[in-house]
Design a protein around this motif. Structure first.
Motif, PDB file in Angstrom:
ATOM      1  N   ILE A 180       5.640 125.053  83.764  1.00  0.00           N
ATOM      2  CA  ILE A 180       5.375 125.566  82.420  1.00  0.00           C
ATOM      3  C   ILE A 180       5.778 124.554  81.353  1.00  0.00           C
ATOM      4  O   ILE A 180       5.121 124.458  80.305  1.00  0.00           O
ATOM      5  N   LEU A 181       6.822 123.763  81.590  1.00  0.00           N
ATOM      6  CA  LEU A 181       7.204 122.738  80.613  1.00  0.00           C
ATOM      7  C   LEU A 181       6.112 121.681  80.480  1.00  0.00           C
ATOM      8  O   LEU A 181       5.759 121.275  79.362  1.00  0.00           O
ATOM      9  N   CYS A 182       5.570 121.230  81.610  1.00  0.00           N
ATOM     10  CA  CYS A 182       4.501 120.230  81.559  1.00  0.00           C
ATOM     11  C   CYS A 182       3.244 120.806  80.905  1.00  0.00           C
ATOM     12  O   CYS A 182       2.617 120.146  80.068  1.00  0.00           O
ATOM     13  N   LEU A 183       2.887 122.027  81.269  1.00  0.00           N
ATOM     14  CA  LEU A 183       1.700 122.652  80.689  1.00  0.00           C
ATOM     15  C   LEU A 183       1.846 122.839  79.190  1.00  0.00           C
ATOM     16  O   LEU A 183       0.911 122.562  78.417  1.00  0.00           O
ATOM     17  N   CYS A 184       3.018 123.276  78.740  1.00  0.00           N
ATOM     18  CA  CYS A 184       3.231 123.501  77.306  1.00  0.00           C
ATOM     19  C   CYS A 184       3.246 122.184  76.531  1.00  0.00           C
ATOM     20  O   CYS A 184       2.749 122.126  75.397  1.00  0.00           O
ATOM     21  N   CYS A 185       3.818 121.138  77.098  1.00  0.00           N
ATOM     22  CA  CYS A 185       3.810 119.829  76.426  1.00  0.00           C
ATOM     23  C   CYS A 185       2.383 119.326  76.247  1.00  0.00           C
ATOM     24  O   CYS A 185       1.997 118.863  75.157  1.00  0.00           O
ATOM     25  N   LEU A 186       1.576 119.408  77.291  1.00  0.00           N
ATOM     26  CA  LEU A 186       0.186 118.952  77.212  1.00  0.00           C
ATOM     27  C   LEU A 186      -0.613 119.814  76.234  1.00  0.00           C
ATOM     28  O   LEU A 186      -1.440 119.303  75.474  1.00  0.00           O
ATOM     29  N   LEU A 187      -0.366 121.110  76.242  1.00  0.00           N
ATOM     30  CA  LEU A 187      -1.056 122.019  75.323  1.00  0.00           C
ATOM     31  C   LEU A 187      -0.703 121.709  73.869  1.00  0.00           C
ATOM     32  O   LEU A 187      -1.589 121.649  73.002  1.00  0.00           O
ATOM     33  N   LEU A 188       0.587 121.485  73.587  1.00  0.00           N
ATOM     34  CA  LEU A 188       1.010 121.213  72.210  1.00  0.00           C
ATOM     35  C   LEU A 188       0.399 119.917  71.692  1.00  0.00           C
ATOM     36  O   LEU A 188      -0.075 119.862  70.544  1.00  0.00           O
ATOM     37  N   VAL A 189       0.379 118.874  72.511  1.00  0.00           N
ATOM     38  CA  VAL A 189      -0.209 117.609  72.082  1.00  0.00           C
ATOM     39  C   VAL A 189      -1.700 117.786  71.819  1.00  0.00           C
ATOM     40  O   VAL A 189      -2.238 117.267  70.827  1.00  0.00           O
ATOM     41  N   GLU A 190      -2.378 118.537  72.681  1.00  0.00           N
ATOM     42  CA  GLU A 190      -3.813 118.753  72.520  1.00  0.00           C
ATOM     43  C   GLU A 190      -4.110 119.518  71.234  1.00  0.00           C
ATOM     44  O   GLU A 190      -5.045 119.191  70.495  1.00  0.00           O
ATOM     45  N   ALA A 249       2.446 118.725  88.957  1.00  0.00           N
ATOM     46  CA  ALA A 249       1.051 118.488  89.322  1.00  0.00           C
ATOM     47  C   ALA A 249       0.184 119.699  88.998  1.00  0.00           C
ATOM     48  O   ALA A 249      -0.941 119.558  88.491  1.00  0.00           O
ATOM     49  N   LEU A 250       0.689 120.901  89.260  1.00  0.00           N
ATOM     50  CA  LEU A 250      -0.075 122.106  88.946  1.00  0.00           C
ATOM     51  C   LEU A 250      -0.245 122.279  87.432  1.00  0.00           C
ATOM     52  O   LEU A 250      -1.301 122.707  86.956  1.00  0.00           O
ATOM     53  N   GLY A 251       0.801 121.966  86.656  1.00  0.00           N
ATOM     54  CA  GLY A 251       0.677 122.022  85.208  1.00  0.00           C
ATOM     55  C   GLY A 251      -0.361 121.051  84.684  1.00  0.00           C
ATOM     56  O   GLY A 251      -1.149 121.382  83.787  1.00  0.00           O
ATOM     57  N   TYR A 252      -0.385 119.844  85.260  1.00  0.00           N
ATOM     58  CA  TYR A 252      -1.382 118.841  84.865  1.00  0.00           C
ATOM     59  C   TYR A 252      -2.789 119.302  85.233  1.00  0.00           C
ATOM     60  O   TYR A 252      -3.729 119.174  84.430  1.00  0.00           O
ATOM     61  N   LEU A 253      -2.950 119.847  86.433  1.00  0.00           N
ATOM     62  CA  LEU A 253      -4.276 120.299  86.869  1.00  0.00           C
ATOM     63  C   LEU A 253      -4.775 121.453  86.007  1.00  0.00           C
ATOM     64  O   LEU A 253      -5.976 121.542  85.720  1.00  0.00           O
ATOM     65  N   ALA A 254      -3.869 122.350  85.590  1.00  0.00           N
ATOM     66  CA  ALA A 254      -4.266 123.451  84.719  1.00  0.00           C
ATOM     67  C   ALA A 254      -4.775 122.919  83.380  1.00  0.00           C
ATOM     68  O   ALA A 254      -5.812 123.369  82.867  1.00  0.00           O
ATOM     69  N   TRP A 255      -4.034 121.968  82.788  1.00  0.00           N
ATOM     70  CA  TRP A 255      -4.479 121.365  81.521  1.00  0.00           C
ATOM     71  C   TRP A 255      -5.794 120.622  81.704  1.00  0.00           C
ATOM     72  O   TRP A 255      -6.711 120.739  80.877  1.00  0.00           O
TER      73      TRP A 255
END
Length: 289
Positions: A180-190, A249-255
């Motif tokens: 969730i930390l990786c997914l949220c970081c990628l989401l915020l930047v996007e 890896a799962l957070g990256y794949l979701a983004w």
């Protein structure tokens, strides 16, 4: 009045700086690579961090108040930013709701991922109860000189009930914190990368974004910095290989699947709008791209 004016100047300067950084090609095209490198090599820092650090305690305030509610904080602040930006630009409620639907899709994906990971962990793991050797003389003779604690198998326990009962859970797992930390970081930047084009569009019109939008944008930027810091702390102080790498890896794949895949398809696929879609004017044609 002078203090308010000074604070407004500082707010404009800081938000413009963050907008320039997050809207740059370097961040937009390479942030996911930097985040991947952090997840892969962050556990190496465990050899240098002190075990007496305040961040080595799982009961630390940041872990209890922020890490356990990562998606909640991200959802509230990001949704507020998306709505204020889209509605102040076009004054169209339906378009604002279409942009907000991105957060709903990510939230549903996160909820489904947690349920699926829980099912997989319960299916692949096993619960054991440590048995003191002194409680059974026969067990002492059978154990010989081994110093390992004897274990009693419990096949009817889930991971949650096993840990609540103070027993041991052994099995494969995926780090939900890292995911969730990786997914949220990628989401915020996007999502925040569109604030730069918004400022560029407002500049020729002499119409600067209001203070509420700038404050929400600044809070999102601070939240991004906090998530990166917490991710670094978790990787350095509580390394778990390979569960953390699988979570990242799962957070990256979701983004990747959402922002680089489904959201870029034709509107006929019923997708949510991309960040900035139908919000900014084309300088050459004077039309919305």
């Amino acid at each position: 009045m002078f203090i308010l004016k000074l604070l407004n100047i500082a707010l404009v300067f800081v938000t413009n700086l963050w907008a320039r950084i997050l809207g740059s090609g370097l961040v937009k095209h390479h942030f996911h690579l930097a985040l991947s490198g952090l997840v892969l090599f962050g556990p190496v820092l465990s050899f240098w961090v002190s075990k007496y650090s305040i961040f080595s305690n799982r009961n630390h305030y940041l872990y209890r108040k922020f890490l356990q509610s990562t998606w909640g904080w991200t959802c509230i602040l990001t949704s507020s930013f998306i709505f204020l930006l889209s509605f102040s630009t076009r004054r169209c409620l339906s378009l604002s709701l279409r942009h907000l639907s991105r957060i709903g899709v990510v939230g549903f994906l996160w909820w489904g991922s947690r349920r699926l990971l829980t099912l997989l962990e319960n299916a692949a793991g096993t619960c054991y109860e440590p048995v003191a050797a002194s409680q059974d003389g026969a067990l002492i003779q059978g154990s010989g000189s081994s110093s390992q604690p004897l274990l009693l198998l419990h096949e009817d326990q889930t991971k949650a009930s096993c840990l609540r009962a103070g027993m041991l859970w052994r099995g494969y797992e995926v780090s939900e914190d890292t995911l969730i930390l990786c997914l949220c970081c990628l989401l915020l930047v996007e999502e925040m990368s569109v604030f730069g084009p918004h400022l560029a569009q407002a500049k020729p019109l002499q119409k600067s974004p209001g203070a509420p939008l700038r404050i929400i944008f600044l809070l999102c930027a601070l939240l991004l910095a906090l998530w990166i810091f917490l991710l670094l702390c978790v990787l350095a102080h509580f390394p778990k290989f390979p569960s953390q790498q699988l979570g990242g890896a799962l957070g990256y794949l979701a983004w990747r699947g959402l922002y680089q895949g489904w959201f870029r398809l034709q509107p006929s696929w019923g997708r949510p709008a991309l960040p900035g879609e139908e919000l900014f004017m084309d300088k050459d044609s004077g039309k919305h791209p």
